[in-house]
Design a protein around this motif. Structure first.
Motif, PDB file in Angstrom:
ATOM      1  N   UNK A   1       0.832  -1.203   0.000  1.00 23.07           N
ATOM      2  CA  UNK A   1       0.000   0.000   0.000  1.00 23.07           C
ATOM      3  C   UNK A   1       0.868   1.255   0.000  1.00 23.07           C
ATOM      4  N   UNK A   2       1.869   1.285   0.845  1.00 27.14           N
ATOM      5  CA  UNK A   2       2.762   2.456   0.909  1.00 27.14           C
ATOM      6  C   UNK A   2       3.452   2.693  -0.440  1.00 27.14           C
ATOM      7  N   UNK A   3       3.891   1.619  -1.085  1.00 31.77           N
ATOM      8  CA  UNK A   3       4.586   1.739  -2.376  1.00 31.77           C
ATOM      9  C   UNK A   3       3.644   2.179  -3.496  1.00 31.77           C
ATOM     10  N   UNK A   4       2.343   1.983  -3.309  1.00 32.35           N
ATOM     11  CA  UNK A   4       1.372   2.264  -4.364  1.00 32.35           C
ATOM     12  C   UNK A   4       0.397   3.388  -3.993  1.00 32.35           C
ATOM     13  N   UNK A   5       0.789   4.220  -3.053  1.00 34.74           N
ATOM     14  CA  UNK A   5       0.009   5.395  -2.648  1.00 34.74           C
ATOM     15  C   UNK A   5      -1.413   5.059  -2.191  1.00 34.74           C
ATOM     16  N   UNK A   6      -1.587   3.890  -1.615  1.00 37.70           N
ATOM     17  CA  UNK A   6      -2.870   3.538  -0.993  1.00 37.70           C
ATOM     18  C   UNK A   6      -2.741   3.944   0.469  1.00 37.70           C
ATOM     19  N   UNK A   7      -3.493   4.982   0.855  1.00 43.53           N
ATOM     20  CA  UNK A   7      -3.319   5.569   2.188  1.00 43.53           C
ATOM     21  C   UNK A   7      -4.377   5.131   3.187  1.00 43.53           C
ATOM     22  N   UNK A   8      -5.475   4.561   2.695  1.00 42.70           N
ATOM     23  CA  UNK A   8      -6.535   4.120   3.604  1.00 42.70           C
ATOM     24  C   UNK A   8      -6.887   2.672   3.316  1.00 42.70           C
ATOM     25  N   UNK A   9      -6.785   1.869   4.361  1.00 40.00           N
ATOM     26  CA  UNK A   9      -7.072   0.445   4.255  1.00 40.00           C
ATOM     27  C   UNK A   9      -8.305   0.154   5.111  1.00 40.00           C
ATOM     28  N   UNK A  10      -9.261  -0.529   4.532  1.00 37.00           N
ATOM     29  CA  UNK A  10     -10.501  -0.882   5.215  1.00 37.00           C
ATOM     30  C   UNK A  10     -10.640  -2.397   5.233  1.00 37.00           C
ATOM     31  N   UNK A  11     -11.449  -2.886   6.148  1.00 34.88           N
ATOM     32  CA  UNK A  11     -11.778  -4.308   6.138  1.00 34.88           C
ATOM     33  C   UNK A  11     -13.088  -4.537   6.850  1.00 34.88           C
ATOM     34  N   UNK A  12     -13.723  -5.626   6.469  1.00 32.65           N
ATOM     35  CA  UNK A  12     -14.927  -6.085   7.136  1.00 32.65           C
ATOM     36  C   UNK A  12     -14.660  -7.458   7.691  1.00 32.65           C
ATOM     37  N   UNK A  13     -15.278  -7.749   8.820  1.00 25.91           N
ATOM     38  CA  UNK A  13     -15.111  -9.059   9.448  1.00 25.91           C
ATOM     39  C   UNK A  13     -16.410  -9.419  10.161  1.00 25.91           C
ATOM     40  N   UNK A  14     -16.401 -10.538  10.841  1.00 26.48           N
ATOM     41  CA  UNK A  14     -17.595 -10.988  11.554  1.00 26.48           C
ATOM     42  C   UNK A  14     -17.337 -10.987  13.057  1.00 26.48           C
ATOM     43  N   UNK A  15     -18.401 -10.915  13.809  1.00 20.82           N
ATOM     44  CA  UNK A  15     -18.323 -10.786  15.260  1.00 20.82           C
ATOM     45  C   UNK A  15     -17.549 -11.923  15.927  1.00 20.82           C
ATOM     46  N   UNK A  16     -17.672 -13.134  15.420  1.00 22.98           N
ATOM     47  CA  UNK A  16     -17.091 -14.306  16.072  1.00 22.98           C
ATOM     48  C   UNK A  16     -15.556 -14.330  16.021  1.00 22.98           C
ATOM     49  N   UNK A  17     -14.949 -13.572  15.139  1.00 28.84           N
ATOM     50  CA  UNK A  17     -13.492 -13.614  14.984  1.00 28.84           C
ATOM     51  C   UNK A  17     -12.801 -12.644  15.946  1.00 28.84           C
ATOM     52  N   UNK A  18     -12.971 -12.872  17.229  1.00 33.16           N
ATOM     53  CA  UNK A  18     -12.461 -11.970  18.277  1.00 33.16           C
ATOM     54  C   UNK A  18     -10.941 -11.799  18.234  1.00 33.16           C
ATOM     55  N   UNK A  19     -10.213 -12.863  17.978  1.00 30.72           N
ATOM     56  CA  UNK A  19      -8.753 -12.758  17.915  1.00 30.72           C
ATOM     57  C   UNK A  19      -8.343 -11.853  16.752  1.00 30.72           C
ATOM     58  N   UNK A  20      -9.073 -11.917  15.660  1.00 32.35           N
ATOM     59  CA  UNK A  20      -8.782 -11.051  14.515  1.00 32.35           C
ATOM     60  C   UNK A  20      -9.024  -9.591  14.891  1.00 32.35           C
ATOM     61  N   UNK A  21     -10.112  -9.324  15.618  1.00 32.10           N
ATOM     62  CA  UNK A  21     -10.389  -7.949  16.054  1.00 32.10           C
ATOM     63  C   UNK A  21      -9.215  -7.418  16.877  1.00 32.10           C
ATOM     64  N   UNK A  22      -8.749  -8.213  17.817  1.00 39.16           N
ATOM     65  CA  UNK A  22      -7.624  -7.787  18.666  1.00 39.16           C
ATOM     66  C   UNK A  22      -6.364  -7.555  17.828  1.00 39.16           C
ATOM     67  N   UNK A  23      -6.124  -8.436  16.876  1.00 34.31           N
ATOM     68  CA  UNK A  23      -4.961  -8.307  16.001  1.00 34.31           C
ATOM     69  C   UNK A  23      -5.006  -6.994  15.227  1.00 34.31           C
ATOM     70  N   UNK A  24      -6.126  -6.702  14.602  1.00 28.40           N
ATOM     71  CA  UNK A  24      -6.240  -5.464  13.827  1.00 28.40           C
ATOM     72  C   UNK A  24      -6.091  -4.237  14.726  1.00 28.40           C
ATOM     73  N   UNK A  25      -6.704  -4.270  15.889  1.00 27.23           N
ATOM     74  CA  UNK A  25      -6.617  -3.133  16.809  1.00 27.23           C
ATOM     75  C   UNK A  25      -5.182  -2.922  17.291  1.00 27.23           C
TER      76      UNK A  25
END
Length: 165
Positions: A109-133
């Protein structure tokens, strides 16, 4: 465990292996009601990821694909993370595989001028939420997503990371 190979770009030659990782994690491990028909992007990685200006990467252990991450560029400076999955036996801070995959995507993203990264996930993936945060992602309501963000029907929780120089 033998050594893990580097994170490398994946193309359509890997579609079957990608599906073999993702579907069992979604359906069996986390009981997310999603099928391959709900995810046609998995059948054409090049069209849905590379041709948007994004990419798709994987990590291999010997010849086995053990982790994936994709980026769909949906605006000039914005991208959506998709398909970040790691086989259960390769998860955890010891190997740091999820972090390597995310770092690869962020570097791209940095090399390609992508400055905003978004994602969607589901409630059950709690470890993923913690990882992203832990990685600086901020949770935001669906109503604050860019209009062009490609929402997946199963997603209920959304995050954004703004990259600065």
């Amino acid at each position: 465990m033998n050594t893990l190979s580097a994170i490398t770009p994946l193309n359509n030659d890997y579609c079957e292996q990608i599906i073999d990782i993702i579907l069992p994690i979604q359906q069996i491990e986390f009981n997310v009601p999603v099928t391959l028909n709900d995810q046609p992007d998995l059948l054409d990685i090049e069209k849905n990821y590379h041709q948007t200006g994004g990419g798709f990467w994987g990590a291999k252990h010997d010849e086995l694909l053990v982790g994936t991450i994709g980026l769909i560029a949906f605006d000039k400076h914005a991208g959506a993370i998709r398909k970040m999955f790691v086989r259960k036996e390769y998860r955890g801070k010891e190997l740091g595989l999820a972090q390597l995959l995310l770092d690869t995507l962020i570097d791209y993203c940095r090399q390609n001028q992508i400055t905003d990264i978004y994602l969607g996930t589901v409630d059950v993936l709690k470890a993923a939420h913690r990882f992203y945060e832990r990685n600086g992602f901020i949770r935001l309501p669906k109503t604050e997503l860019p209009k062009s963000f490609p929402v997946m029907s199963a997603d209920t929780i959304f995050y954004q990371l703004h990259l600065t120089n």
